[in-house]
Write an enzyme that holds these catalytic residues in place. Structure first.
Site, short mmCIF file in Angstrom:
data_model
loop_
_atom_site.label_atom_id
_atom_site.label_comp_id
_atom_site.label_asym_id
_atom_site.label_seq_id
_atom_site.Cartn_x
_atom_site.Cartn_y
_atom_site.Cartn_z
N ALA A 141 2.89 6.57 4.96
CA ALA A 141 1.98 6.45 6.10
C ALA A 141 2.19 7.60 7.09
O ALA A 141 1.22 8.19 7.59
CB ALA A 141 2.18 5.11 6.80
N PHE B 204 0.85 -1.19 0.00
CA PHE B 204 0.00 0.00 0.00
C PHE B 204 0.88 1.24 0.00
O PHE B 204 1.66 1.46 0.93
CB PHE B 204 -0.93 -0.01 1.21
CG PHE B 204 -1.92 -1.15 1.17
CD1 PHE B 204 -3.13 -1.00 0.51
CD2 PHE B 204 -1.62 -2.37 1.75
CE1 PHE B 204 -4.04 -2.04 0.45
CE2 PHE B 204 -2.52 -3.43 1.69
CZ PHE B 204 -3.73 -3.27 1.03
N VAL C 165 2.35 -1.65 4.48
CA VAL C 165 2.03 -0.23 4.33
C VAL C 165 3.34 0.55 4.29
O VAL C 165 4.18 0.41 5.19
CB VAL C 165 1.17 0.23 5.53
CG1 VAL C 165 0.87 1.72 5.43
CG2 VAL C 165 -0.10 -0.59 5.61
N CYS C 166 3.52 1.36 3.28
CA CYS C 166 4.77 2.14 3.12
C CYS C 166 4.91 3.13 4.28
O CYS C 166 4.04 3.99 4.49
CB CYS C 166 4.74 2.89 1.80
SG CYS C 166 6.12 4.04 1.61
N VAL C 167 6.01 3.03 5.00
CA VAL C 167 6.16 3.84 6.23
C VAL C 167 6.24 5.34 5.94
O VAL C 167 5.61 6.14 6.66
CB VAL C 167 7.39 3.37 7.06
CG1 VAL C 167 8.70 3.53 6.29
CG2 VAL C 167 7.47 4.14 8.38
#
Lengths: 98, 119, 121, 119, 98, 121
Positions: free
Chosen positions: B82, B39, B77-79
């Site tokens: 995010a 994501f 989830v891409c940090v």
């Protein structure tokens, strides 16, 4: 190669750019791009010409949602999500023209 | 065959997350493996546990979590994306984990096909 | 992960209007760090990403265009720009921040065919 | 003159929120009043207090809050859009409030000009 | 009436739809639409024709960000954010062609 | 809030690909509840919102198109569709879910001029 288009052909240039660039492989129309597969659309002649050179598919659930499943241009094949998966698997690689 | 999936848009606003989900379900039904869903960009908004759609609407976040649990899909989830958008461990939905962009590159390397859904 | 794959990053969007151009650069650098074969393709409004002279002070946003010049330092040297997209925008190679290889549409399409992984921005 | 503003997109992904913010600042400098900013669709994602952009980047959420405090701007987040996207009181940033679509219609009625920023 | 366009003219049809529909008033190009104000763009002739009939403005900070402030087509006026505010105030109403 | 303003909702996007068509209907109903003068304009892909026969089971999304038929019950009766947009999509009035007024581009532009508030979806 599978080229996936998800933009309406009359509002965005994604399909046009794809057609300009691509010489072979498959094109799959999904989401708002499914309108490009319908008769009477201003893109119809372009799509008929393209479908003579390259295989064009349309995602049927997206076309049904938009109430146009009965207007597919001859020579464009409809697929369901399983068929979408098969197209990705059958082609060596894929590209989404976002 | 082993698939990697990228989702670039958040839930409800664009069809991208819906299309990606239905693609994953169909791939699994065909006997393929969905190895990882990454994501990215606004796609990180698919991972908030605070989502509460109307009763008569699909719950996009929960159905990703359920699919992942049932079929051992790695939901990443891409940090960086995010943090920009206020997705952190404290509001992360079950079944998702936060990690770096390297996980996207790894998905490109390890899977047979990487399919991108976005706007 | 010893295998090397051909990754192509297809950039079709203008900078600043959306975040994609910036994010594409992030992934490019990380992919290079994984020792993969990296190519960048610029088509449509993506060619605007490489325009010289970007000044973002007036929109209070970071100007990330110098990063394109830094790509060489990460051994990212395959930058392809589509001729037709440049022409439609009145741009020439002299307008661009970095050295690129200009390709016709069909050549660009043929190059895409050869990739293992195509990421679109 | 009294302005109403609508923001349809989240922070960072699109320029919409930036443009709206810079417009509001300029309007205030010109001596106008920004009566209300309505965050709609993905625009509700401008209102999360969990956002943490990179150090060298603008903090879109906080600067909305600061502008609102300094100039008494009513920052309203659409409740239905917010619930769909996981924005609730528990992660709402300072300076924002959650309310219904009636607040958008009211902004159309009460202001002299309503300007929409989106994708 | 002020018509605000924020989409690139070569990738989206927003500007075209606006030009097709609008008979009078002002057009302001912001965000990715500022490319429509530049010389050499495929839209240049259309924009010159439009600028003869209707007043066209471009938001300078957005054009500077994109490195094209030195290529504004003659007859298109540049404004800063203050000028954007003035245009909204001076017109009876406004519409964003999203 | 006793004053009545002319609100126009300009719908230019296809249904389902994005949420805008659905949200537009929500605001239209609320604006009608505020006793304002409400018009809907359909241009470009927005005309597809009114297409008969939408079947959304295959995409697991709610079919909201019946709501257009319900607008009359809320005294929302001014629906304008641009002729050029219909023609470019091979659609006629017979394809549409509801009765509409078809206008040429310039007539549509003139109608927009008369509004107090224009909300774009």
């Amino acid at each position: 190669m599978l080229h996936i288009i998800n933009k309406s052909p009359l509002c965005h240039n994604a399909l046009e750019s794809c057609l300009r660039t691509v010489g072979s492989g498959d094109i799959l129309l999904i989401e708002d791009a499914v309108y490009a597969a319908t008769k009477g659309n201003a893109m119809e002649d372009r799509m008929r010409a393209a479908a003579g050179q390259i295989k064009v598919y349309v995602l049927l659930p997206d076309l049904e949602a938009r109430g146009l499943a009965d207007r597919i241009i001859d020579g464009i094949a409809s697929v369901d999500y399983g068929g979408f998966v098969d197209l990705v698997a059958a082609n060596k690689n894929c590209q989404s023209w976002l | 065959m082993k698939f990697g999936i990228v989702v670039n848009e958040g839930p409800y606003q664009h069809q991208a997350s819906d299309s990606a989900y239905l693609f994953c379900k169909a791939a699994i039904e065909r006997g393929h493996e969905v190895w990882r869903v990454f994501f990215y960009h606004d796609g990180v908004n698919n991972a908030t546990r605070l989502t509460e759609p109307p009763q008569d609407d699909r719950h996009i976040v929960n159905r990703w979590g359920k699919l992942a649990e049932e079929h051992k899909i790695d939901l990443v989830v891409c940090v960086a994306a995010a943090l920009r958008r206020g997705i952190r461990d404290e509001n992360l939905a079950q079944g998702f984990r936060i990690s770096g962009l390297g996980q996207l590159v790894e998905a490109g390397i390890q899977t047979d096909r990487l399919v991108v859904f976005g706007d | 992960m010893s295998d090397i794959k051909k990754f192509m990053f297809v950039n079709r969007k203008a900078p600043y209007g959306t975040i994609y151009a910036l994010e594409s650069l992030e992934v490019v650098l990380i992919t290079a760090a994984f020792d993969q074969d990296v190519s960048l393709a610029f088509l449509d409004d993506g060619v605007y990403q490489l325009k010289k002279g970007q000044q973002t002070k007036g929109i209070e946003t970071k100007n990330f265009s110098p990063t394109y010049r830094a790509l060489e330092g990460y051994d990212v040297e395959k930058l392809y720009v589509e001729q037709e997209s440049l022409e439609a925008r009145g741009l020439t190679e002299a307008d661009l921040l970095v050295d690129v290889t200009v390709l016709g549409s069909k050549e660009m399409g043929a190059l895409m065919e050869q990739q293992d992984v195509v990421l679109s921005f």
